[in-house]
Design a protein around this motif. Structure first.
Motif, PDB file in Angstrom:
ATOM      1  N   ILE A  96     -72.510 150.330  28.204  1.00 43.49           N
ATOM      2  CA  ILE A  96     -73.247 148.822  28.211  1.00 43.49           C
ATOM      3  C   ILE A  96     -74.140 149.261  27.068  1.00 43.49           C
ATOM      4  CG2 ILE A  96     -74.638 150.334  29.798  1.00 43.49           C
ATOM      5  CD1 ILE A  96     -75.327 146.897  30.686  1.00 43.49           C
ATOM      6  N   ARG A  98     -78.104 147.376  25.816  1.00 43.27           N
ATOM      7  CA  ARG A  98     -78.651 146.669  26.226  1.00 43.27           C
ATOM      8  C   ARG A  98     -79.959 146.385  25.429  1.00 43.27           C
ATOM      9  NH1 ARG A  98     -79.177 150.997  30.491  1.00 43.27           N
ATOM     10  NH2 ARG A  98     -77.854 150.345  32.621  1.00 43.27           N
ATOM     11  N   SER A 144     -68.383 143.304  36.756  1.00 44.04           N
ATOM     12  CA  SER A 144     -69.481 143.566  37.166  1.00 44.04           C
ATOM     13  C   SER A 144     -69.821 142.156  37.647  1.00 44.04           C
ATOM     14  CB  SER A 144     -70.005 143.291  35.746  1.00 44.04           C
ATOM     15  OG  SER A 144     -71.736 143.641  35.810  1.00 44.04           O
ATOM     16  N   MET A 145     -71.405 142.265  37.788  1.00 44.49           N
ATOM     17  CA  MET A 145     -72.001 140.878  38.442  1.00 44.49           C
ATOM     18  C   MET A 145     -71.757 140.415  37.338  1.00 44.49           C
ATOM     19  SD  MET A 145     -73.435 141.127  41.397  1.00 44.49           S
ATOM     20  CE  MET A 145     -72.241 141.692  41.484  1.00 44.49           C
ATOM     21  N   MET A 146     -71.717 141.250  35.995  1.00 41.22           N
ATOM     22  CA  MET A 146     -72.113 140.193  34.188  1.00 41.22           C
ATOM     23  C   MET A 146     -70.746 140.259  34.214  1.00 41.22           C
ATOM     24  SD  MET A 146     -74.983 141.942  34.751  1.00 41.22           S
ATOM     25  CE  MET A 146     -75.488 141.013  34.768  1.00 41.22           C
ATOM     26  N   ARG A 151     -77.803 138.065  32.378  1.00 43.58           N
ATOM     27  CA  ARG A 151     -78.873 138.678  31.880  1.00 43.58           C
ATOM     28  C   ARG A 151     -79.690 138.282  30.493  1.00 43.58           C
ATOM     29  NH1 ARG A 151     -81.880 143.171  31.639  1.00 43.58           N
ATOM     30  NH2 ARG A 151     -80.656 145.256  32.779  1.00 43.58           N
ATOM     31  N   VAL A 154     -77.820 141.858  27.808  1.00 40.48           N
ATOM     32  CA  VAL A 154     -76.464 142.526  27.929  1.00 40.48           C
ATOM     33  C   VAL A 154     -74.841 141.874  27.154  1.00 40.48           C
ATOM     34  CG1 VAL A 154     -77.345 143.969  29.709  1.00 40.48           C
ATOM     35  CG2 VAL A 154     -76.574 141.807  30.098  1.00 40.48           C
ATOM     36  N   TYR A 157     -71.620 143.826  27.065  1.00 38.91           N
ATOM     37  CA  TYR A 157     -71.301 143.979  27.650  1.00 38.91           C
ATOM     38  C   TYR A 157     -71.170 142.570  29.370  1.00 38.91           C
ATOM     39  CZ  TYR A 157     -71.874 146.857  32.775  1.00 38.91           C
ATOM     40  OH  TYR A 157     -71.085 147.550  33.489  1.00 38.91           O
ATOM     41  N   PRO A 187     -68.650 145.474  41.487  1.00 37.15           N
ATOM     42  CA  PRO A 187     -69.933 146.136  42.033  1.00 37.15           C
ATOM     43  C   PRO A 187     -71.387 145.691  41.411  1.00 37.15           C
ATOM     44  CG  PRO A 187     -68.530 146.971  40.483  1.00 37.15           C
ATOM     45  CD  PRO A 187     -68.084 146.468  39.922  1.00 37.15           C
ATOM     46  N   GLY A 188     -72.051 145.367  42.332  1.00 34.70           N
ATOM     47  CA  GLY A 188     -73.595 145.342  42.076  1.00 34.70           C
ATOM     48  C   GLY A 188     -74.243 146.814  40.902  1.00 34.70           C
ATOM     49  N   TYR A 189     -75.282 146.335  41.517  1.00 37.42           N
ATOM     50  CA  TYR A 189     -76.471 147.257  41.041  1.00 37.42           C
ATOM     51  C   TYR A 189     -76.064 148.551  41.328  1.00 37.42           C
ATOM     52  CZ  TYR A 189     -78.130 143.981  37.653  1.00 37.42           C
ATOM     53  OH  TYR A 189     -77.474 143.082  36.324  1.00 37.42           O
ATOM     54  N   GLN A 194     -75.610 155.529  34.314  1.00 37.91           N
ATOM     55  CA  GLN A 194     -75.229 154.159  33.800  1.00 37.91           C
ATOM     56  C   GLN A 194     -76.637 153.558  33.806  1.00 37.91           C
ATOM     57  OE1 GLN A 194     -74.648 150.573  33.957  1.00 37.91           O
ATOM     58  NE2 GLN A 194     -73.049 149.403  33.256  1.00 37.91           N
ATOM     59  N   THR A 195     -77.284 153.206  34.923  1.00 35.66           N
ATOM     60  CA  THR A 195     -78.152 152.546  35.620  1.00 35.66           C
ATOM     61  C   THR A 195     -79.467 153.195  35.526  1.00 35.66           C
ATOM     62  OG1 THR A 195     -77.553 153.112  37.623  1.00 35.66           O
ATOM     63  CG2 THR A 195     -76.828 150.594  36.852  1.00 35.66           C
ATOM     64  N   LEU A 198     -82.744 152.216  34.655  1.00 33.37           N
ATOM     65  CA  LEU A 198     -83.557 150.799  35.440  1.00 33.37           C
ATOM     66  C   LEU A 198     -83.863 151.041  36.485  1.00 33.37           C
ATOM     67  CD1 LEU A 198     -80.279 148.710  35.196  1.00 33.37           C
ATOM     68  CD2 LEU A 198     -82.179 149.123  33.299  1.00 33.37           C
ATOM     69  N   PHE A 210     -88.073 146.305  37.051  1.00 28.27           N
ATOM     70  CA  PHE A 210     -86.203 146.218  37.077  1.00 28.27           C
ATOM     71  C   PHE A 210     -85.793 146.722  38.654  1.00 28.27           C
ATOM     72  CE2 PHE A 210     -82.409 144.074  35.411  1.00 28.27           C
ATOM     73  CZ  PHE A 210     -81.730 144.113  36.358  1.00 28.27           C
TER      74      PHE A 210
HETATM   75  C1  GCO Z   1     -77.637 145.780  33.568  1.00 29.91           C
HETATM   76  C2  GCO Z   1     -77.167 147.216  34.322  1.00 29.91           C
HETATM   77  C3  GCO Z   1     -75.613 146.243  35.434  1.00 29.91           C
HETATM   78  C4  GCO Z   1     -74.647 147.216  35.608  1.00 29.91           C
HETATM   79  C5  GCO Z   1     -73.843 146.292  36.365  1.00 29.91           C
HETATM   80  C6  GCO Z   1     -74.087 144.737  37.525  1.00 29.91           C
HETATM   81  O1  GCO Z   1     -78.367 146.331  32.789  1.00 29.91           O
HETATM   82  O2  GCO Z   1     -77.536 144.810  33.741  1.00 29.91           O
HETATM   83  O3  GCO Z   1     -76.560 147.874  33.764  1.00 29.91           O
HETATM   84  O4  GCO Z   1     -74.722 145.789  33.957  1.00 29.91           O
HETATM   85  O5  GCO Z   1     -74.344 147.983  35.228  1.00 29.91           O
HETATM   86  O6  GCO Z   1     -73.292 145.992  35.317  1.00 29.91           O
HETATM   87  O7  GCO Z   1     -72.916 144.460  38.070  1.00 29.91           O
END
Ligand code: GCO
Ligand code: NAP
Length: 264
Positions: A96, A98, A144-146, A151, A154, A157, A187-189, A194-195, A198, A210
């Motif tokens: 990802i 950002r 992903s949620m994305m 948002r 991203v 992504y 997956p959610g968060y 990777q996170t 945040l 966040f």
């Molecule tokens: C972000 C996060 C999310 C998670 C995930 C959520 O910056 O918003 O990294 O994108 O990685 O994909 O499902």
């Protein structure tokens, strides 16, 4: 009842030296699958091998960049020769970036699309012919949620993961007749490297804004763990899901169902 056993199956989980991929591979192993994985350099593969050994898992690791079609074709041939035909593919490798879209270079956008969307296409294309010959196969794309929401920062992504949702549905449509099921896990968060940015505590020790935001947006009021994805992955990799095809299984603690907790 259809079995959740993966005994005798060969699984390839991409980018699985650690994080979500490692957790999913460990769960598939626990259900009987032989585990193979790749990562982009020998150091990462070695770290992964040590972690699997520590977990009592006899995994085989290979250096391979999922965006390198020739390298992926060679990887699949090597696995077929050394372990067996790949029955279960988990397209997990992903990155990802950002960056506000108006500040993101086309090269940065392309890199995310290349790894997160072209990669799953390349690896799926490499394993499908043997799955057709074998008369069965499971492909699980880590969405992903994305895949459903946008948002700030991203854009690449979200575009990749939205595309991955539709690639999942298309593989399901094109290869269902060969008894190949292609589904996604969204997956959610999840608390992984990777996170991590945040979730970093602020200088004064307070939670990252966040972090508080995600807790308010998640009915389960917590970040997911990589273990939360284990059961869903075993289900989608097993005969228990032989009539589930083209489905994105969101494992998000309810985020997609929830408008979010109103601020006090
Ligand atoms: C972000 C996060 C999310 C998670 C995930 C959520 O910056 O918003 O990294 O994108 O990685 O994909 O499902
Ligand atoms: P992570 O901790 O960043 O791990 C990603 C893995 O992919 C790493 O092992 C990485 O290897 C590997 N990788 C990156 N580029 C690669 C390439 N070109 N070829 C092969 N391997 C490559 O990520 P994660 O949180 O575990 O996420 C795994 C997957 O779940 C990703 O697809 C991610 O988008 C998705 N996801 C994550 C979350 C979350 O909240 N964490 C939520 C939804 C979806 P290196 O370390 O060597 O670069």
């Amino acid at each position: 009842m259809a079995s959740f056993s993966l005994k005798g199956k060969v699984a390839l989980v991409t980018g699985a030296s650690y994080g979500i991929g490692f957790s999913i591979a460990s769960a598939l192993s626990e259900s009987g699958a032989k585990i193979t994985f790749n990562d982009i350099n020998q150091d990462a593969v070695n770290k992964g091998l040590a972690a699997y050994k520590e977990a009592g898992i006899d995994a085989k690791g290979y250096v391979c960049d999922v965006t390198d079609e020739a390298g992926v074709n060679e990887l699949v041939k090597k696995i077929e020769a050394e372990v067996g035909v790949i029955d279960i593919l988990v397209n997990n490798a992903g990155i990802i970036k950002r960056i506000p879209m108006h500040e993101m270079s086309a090269a940065e956008f392309r890199q995310v699309i290349d790894i997160d969307l072209n990669g799953p296409f390349i690896v799926s294309k490499a394993v499908i012919p043997s799955m057709i010959k074998k008369g069965a196969g499971k492909i699980i794309n880590i969405c992903s949620m994305m895949s459903e929401l946008g948002r700030e920062t991203v854009s690449a992504y979200a575009a990749a993961k939205g595309g991955l949702k539709m690639l999942t549905k298309n593989i399901a449509s094109e290869y269902g007749e060969f008894n190949i099921q292609c589904n996604g896990i969204g997956p959610g968060y999840i608390a992984t490297p990777q996170t991590a940015p945040l979730r970093e505590k602020q200088a004064d020790g307070s939670p990252h804004p966040f972090d508080s935001f995600i807790i308010a947006k998640t009915p389960a009021a917590r970040w997911g763990t990589t273990e939360d994805l284990a059961g869903p992955a075993v289900f989608l990799a097993s005969p228990a899901s032989d009539f589930v095809n083209g489905h994105i299984l969101y494992v998000d603690g309810g985020i997609l169902a929830y408008i979010g907790k109103q601020p006090k």
